[in-house]
Design a protein around this motif. Structure first.
Motif, short mmCIF file in Angstrom:
data_model
loop_
_atom_site.label_atom_id
_atom_site.label_comp_id
_atom_site.label_asym_id
_atom_site.label_seq_id
_atom_site.Cartn_x
_atom_site.Cartn_y
_atom_site.Cartn_z
N MET A 1 3.57 -5.00 -14.72
CA MET A 1 3.56 -4.28 -13.36
C MET A 1 2.48 -5.55 -12.64
SD MET A 1 3.81 -1.96 -10.84
CE MET A 1 5.12 -1.16 -12.00
N PHE A 2 2.77 -5.56 -11.51
CA PHE A 2 1.85 -6.42 -10.35
C PHE A 2 1.55 -5.66 -9.57
CE2 PHE A 2 4.43 -9.71 -12.99
CZ PHE A 2 3.23 -10.61 -13.37
N LEU A 3 0.14 -5.64 -9.01
CA LEU A 3 -0.16 -4.73 -8.31
C LEU A 3 -0.81 -5.28 -6.93
CD1 LEU A 3 -1.91 -2.00 -10.56
CD2 LEU A 3 0.29 -1.87 -9.51
N GLY A 4 0.05 -6.45 -6.33
CA GLY A 4 -0.41 -7.11 -5.40
C GLY A 4 -1.57 -8.28 -5.40
N ASP A 5 -1.93 -8.60 -4.39
CA ASP A 5 -2.93 -9.58 -4.05
C ASP A 5 -2.39 -10.77 -4.92
OD1 ASP A 5 -4.35 -8.44 -2.02
OD2 ASP A 5 -5.94 -8.20 -3.35
N LEU A 6 -1.30 -11.11 -5.01
CA LEU A 6 -0.58 -12.34 -5.91
C LEU A 6 -1.28 -13.69 -5.20
CD1 LEU A 6 3.16 -10.96 -6.02
CD2 LEU A 6 1.29 -10.80 -7.67
N ALA A 29 9.62 -7.40 -14.93
CA ALA A 29 8.49 -6.83 -14.41
C ALA A 29 8.66 -6.22 -13.05
CB ALA A 29 7.45 -7.92 -14.00
N LEU A 30 7.93 -5.43 -12.67
CA LEU A 30 8.06 -4.71 -11.26
C LEU A 30 6.73 -5.21 -10.46
CD1 LEU A 30 8.72 -0.96 -12.31
CD2 LEU A 30 10.36 -2.79 -11.25
N ALA A 31 6.90 -5.01 -9.10
CA ALA A 31 5.77 -5.70 -8.27
C ALA A 31 5.51 -4.74 -6.96
CB ALA A 31 5.77 -7.09 -7.99
N VAL A 32 4.52 -4.39 -6.64
CA VAL A 32 4.01 -3.79 -5.35
C VAL A 32 3.18 -4.81 -4.52
CG1 VAL A 32 4.62 -1.38 -5.89
CG2 VAL A 32 2.37 -2.43 -5.85
N PRO A 33 3.43 -4.81 -3.34
CA PRO A 33 2.41 -5.59 -2.44
C PRO A 33 1.02 -5.54 -2.34
CG PRO A 33 3.82 -4.33 -0.95
CD PRO A 33 4.21 -3.97 -2.39
N GLY A 34 0.31 -6.20 -2.05
CA GLY A 34 -1.17 -6.10 -1.67
C GLY A 34 -1.39 -6.45 -0.17
N ASN A 35 -2.73 -6.20 0.32
CA ASN A 35 -2.96 -6.78 1.69
C ASN A 35 -2.72 -8.00 1.74
OD1 ASN A 35 -5.36 -6.27 -0.08
ND2 ASN A 35 -6.39 -6.90 1.60
N SER A 107 6.68 5.71 5.55
CA SER A 107 6.23 5.69 7.04
C SER A 107 4.88 4.28 6.91
CB SER A 107 5.39 6.96 7.12
OG SER A 107 4.29 7.15 6.54
N GLY A 108 4.92 4.00 8.31
CA GLY A 108 3.62 3.10 8.44
C GLY A 108 2.39 3.51 7.76
N ARG A 109 2.19 4.89 8.03
CA ARG A 109 0.87 5.21 7.60
C ARG A 109 0.85 5.21 5.99
NH1 ARG A 109 -1.51 10.41 10.30
NH2 ARG A 109 -2.13 9.11 11.71
N ALA A 110 1.94 5.59 5.37
CA ALA A 110 1.94 5.63 4.06
C ALA A 110 1.70 3.81 3.44
CB ALA A 110 3.13 6.05 3.51
N ARG A 111 2.46 3.24 4.03
CA ARG A 111 2.36 1.76 3.59
C ARG A 111 1.02 1.15 3.74
NH1 ARG A 111 5.64 -2.00 2.28
NH2 ARG A 111 5.08 -4.42 2.83
N ALA A 112 0.24 1.57 5.11
CA ALA A 112 -1.07 1.19 5.32
C ALA A 112 -1.95 1.61 4.26
CB ALA A 112 -1.66 1.58 6.68
N SER A 113 -1.81 2.89 3.83
CA SER A 113 -2.66 3.34 2.91
C SER A 113 -2.57 2.76 1.45
CB SER A 113 -2.39 5.01 2.73
OG SER A 113 -3.20 5.58 1.83
N ALA A 114 -1.38 2.52 0.95
CA ALA A 114 -1.10 1.85 -0.20
C ALA A 114 -1.69 0.59 -0.36
CB ALA A 114 0.54 1.60 -0.58
N LEU A 115 -1.42 0.01 0.88
CA LEU A 115 -1.93 -1.59 0.77
C LEU A 115 -3.51 -1.82 1.08
CD1 LEU A 115 0.65 -3.35 3.37
CD2 LEU A 115 0.47 -3.74 0.88
N TYR A 116 -4.20 -0.93 2.05
CA TYR A 116 -5.34 -0.99 2.33
C TYR A 116 -6.54 -0.06 1.74
CZ TYR A 116 -3.51 -4.36 5.54
OH TYR A 116 -2.81 -5.27 6.00
N GLY A 117 -5.74 1.30 1.40
CA GLY A 117 -6.80 2.50 1.26
C GLY A 117 -7.27 3.15 2.26
N ASP A 118 -7.85 4.09 2.41
CA ASP A 118 -8.52 5.07 3.64
C ASP A 118 -9.93 4.33 3.63
OD1 ASP A 118 -6.03 6.54 3.94
OD2 ASP A 118 -6.96 8.09 3.04
N THR A 119 -10.27 4.20 5.00
CA THR A 119 -11.52 3.85 5.45
C THR A 119 -12.31 4.93 6.09
OG1 THR A 119 -10.72 2.90 7.75
CG2 THR A 119 -10.64 1.23 5.73
N THR A 120 -13.56 4.64 6.00
CA THR A 120 -14.67 5.84 6.54
C THR A 120 -14.69 5.34 7.93
OG1 THR A 120 -16.43 4.24 5.99
CG2 THR A 120 -15.84 5.76 4.25
#
Length: 184
Positions: A1-6, A29-35, A107-120
């Motif tokens: 499993m690759f979790l991005g930032d390749l 393997a499986l992979a998801v993207p990172g930011n 959704s775009g919001r779900a993708r952004a959250s998966a890539l960047y996480g939520d910010t303060t």
């Protein structure tokens, strides 16, 4: 499993891309993207992005590669889904974590959250966004008797209580590159 930032994180981003692309294509393997993959795609598409945090090095390395490889790498990164739901819905994987409300959504919001996480909304001393520590406040839904897994990360569940995410796999996961045996 690759979790991005390749890319942008080591001395041979093209080599890492070749390895991961080959393993995913062979169903090893499986992979998801990172930011960083998202930023790379935008740069390769000719968009104006800052070539910081390793992107300049990655772009220089890719300039030495055959055009066909660069195109394949861009399309591979572009085609990665933001998160995967595996093991019948008992496991959700994403680069930066993913709140339960976004699991199984495309959704775009779900993708952004998966890539960047939520910010303060704040910035640190380097001007980077401060990430909200969502995992420390995360609470699973109440345990159900139907799940095969216990929630080991949620302090509100009783030890050994069966737990499963509320959302099931949806059409986005069926379209992913994951082999059928790994999709829910």
């Amino acid at each position: 499993m690759f979790l991005g930032d390749l890319v942008d994180r080591g001395p041979d981003s093209p080599g890492v891309l070749r390895l991961v692309m080959g393993m995913v294509a062979a169903d090893h393997a499986l992979a998801v993207p990172g930011n960083h993959e998202q930023k790379l795609v935008r740069a390769l598409d000719g968009r104006d992005v800052q070539r910081t945090h390793g992107l300049g090095t990655t772009m220089a390395q890719l300039a030495e590669e055959p055009e066909g490889f660069v195109t394949a790498a861009r399309e591979f990164c572009r085609g990665l889904v933001s998160h995967l739901t595996l093991d019948g819905g008992a496991l959700v994987v994403a680069h930066a974590g993913l709140k339960e409300a976004y699991q199984g959504r495309s959704s775009g919001r779900a993708r952004a959250s998966a890539l960047y996480g939520d910010t303060t909304g704040e910035s640190d001393e380097l001007g980077l966004p401060v990430r909200y520590p969502w995992a420390q406040d995360y609470r699973c839904e109440p345990p159900r008797p139907s799940g095969p897994r216990a929630c080991s990360t949620c302090p509100t569940s009783s030890a050994g209580a069966p737990w499963r995410p509320r959302t099931a796999a949806s059409s986005w996961s069926r379209r992913s590159r994951a082999p059928a045996r790994w999709r829910s």
